[in-house]
Design an enzyme around this catalytic site. Structure first.
Site, PDB file in Angstrom:
ATOM      1  N   HIS A  44      49.138  40.058  47.243  1.00 16.80           N
ATOM      2  CA  HIS A  44      48.487  39.321  48.328  1.00 16.80           C
ATOM      3  C   HIS A  44      49.469  38.386  49.035  1.00 16.80           C
ATOM      4  CE1 HIS A  44      44.524  39.424  49.865  1.00 16.80           C
ATOM      5  NE2 HIS A  44      43.969  38.423  49.231  1.00 16.80           N
ATOM      6  N   ASN A 100      39.806  39.024  53.912  1.00 16.70           N
ATOM      7  CA  ASN A 100      39.201  37.720  54.162  1.00 16.70           C
ATOM      8  C   ASN A 100      40.136  36.732  54.836  1.00 16.70           C
ATOM      9  OD1 ASN A 100      36.624  38.373  53.186  1.00 16.70           O
ATOM     10  ND2 ASN A 100      37.278  38.014  51.082  1.00 16.70           N
ATOM     11  N   ASN A 137      41.540  33.074  51.638  1.00 21.44           N
ATOM     12  CA  ASN A 137      40.250  33.243  52.310  1.00 21.44           C
ATOM     13  C   ASN A 137      39.968  32.154  53.339  1.00 21.44           C
ATOM     14  OD1 ASN A 137      40.040  35.359  50.566  1.00 21.44           O
ATOM     15  ND2 ASN A 137      38.270  34.575  49.457  1.00 21.44           N
TER      16      ASN A 137
END
Length: 196
Positions: free
Chosen positions: A20, A122, A76
């Site tokens: 990520h 997100n 997010n």
């Protein structure tokens, strides 16, 4: 005119080397090229390197302003860092580039595009909400789909194995090259060169 390039990721050492965080890795590479150090502007939820970029590349005198940004928020909530910074510096979405991980691209692949949906990402959803539009440029770095029945969240928060780190360094450097090309030569020329 100033550009804002945001690498998406999660802050903190526990997230270093995770899938990520490839956006953070690209931002670190751009900061390294600029010879800059990240610092947190007062009242903003981001670490920023302020530099310039022109035909001679990043960090060269002259040219256009460039902010290289790593949100201090979690993935997010990335837009909470990027939106206010873009507003404060009066940078429109057409001059915002977001570098992020992409499950729908195989590892080692990269795609450049403007606009489009968030595809369940997100971080992108948050950026879109805070910029008020999805019409920003994305540098999408492939991380592939999780194997077997592994959940998406576990996969993106998993670390790159050491065996993949050489290839990772190459694609992160290419992502930084692509960012420079977008700003210097325009998106179409950069897409022709880097979309794989």
């Amino acid at each position: 005119m100033t550009w804002l390039v945001a690498g998406l990721g999660n802050p903190g050492p526990q997230y270093a080397w995770t899938r990520h965080n490839v956006g953070f890795m690209a931002a670190d590479e751009l900061a390294r090229r600029a010879g800059g150090r990240f610092s947190a502007p007062r009242g903003m939820h981001a670490d920023v390197v302020t530099t310039r970029i022109g035909s001679a590349g990043i960090g060269a005198p002259g040219g256009q302003g460039l902010l290289v940004v790593k949100p201090r928020t979690f993935m997010n909530d990335s837009g909470r860092a990027i939106g206010p910074l873009a507003d404060y510096r009066r940078i429109g979405a057409d001059r915002v580039i977001v570098v992020h991980d992409e499950l729908d691209l195989d590892p080692g692949r990269m795609r450049l595009k403007r606009g489009g949906g968030d595809n369940g990402h997100n971080g992108l959803k948050s950026v879109r909400a805070h910029l008020g539009t999805g019409e920003f440029t994305r540098v999408r770095i492939g991380i592939g789909r999780p194997p077997g029945h592994q959940g998406g969240a576990d996969y993106v928060l998993g670390r790159f194995p050491k065996s993949e780190r050489d290839a990772l360094a190459v694609i992160v450097a290419e992502a930084a090259d692509a960012v420079e090309a977008i700003i210097i030569s325009g998106l179409s020329a950069a897409q022709n060169r880097y979309n794989s």
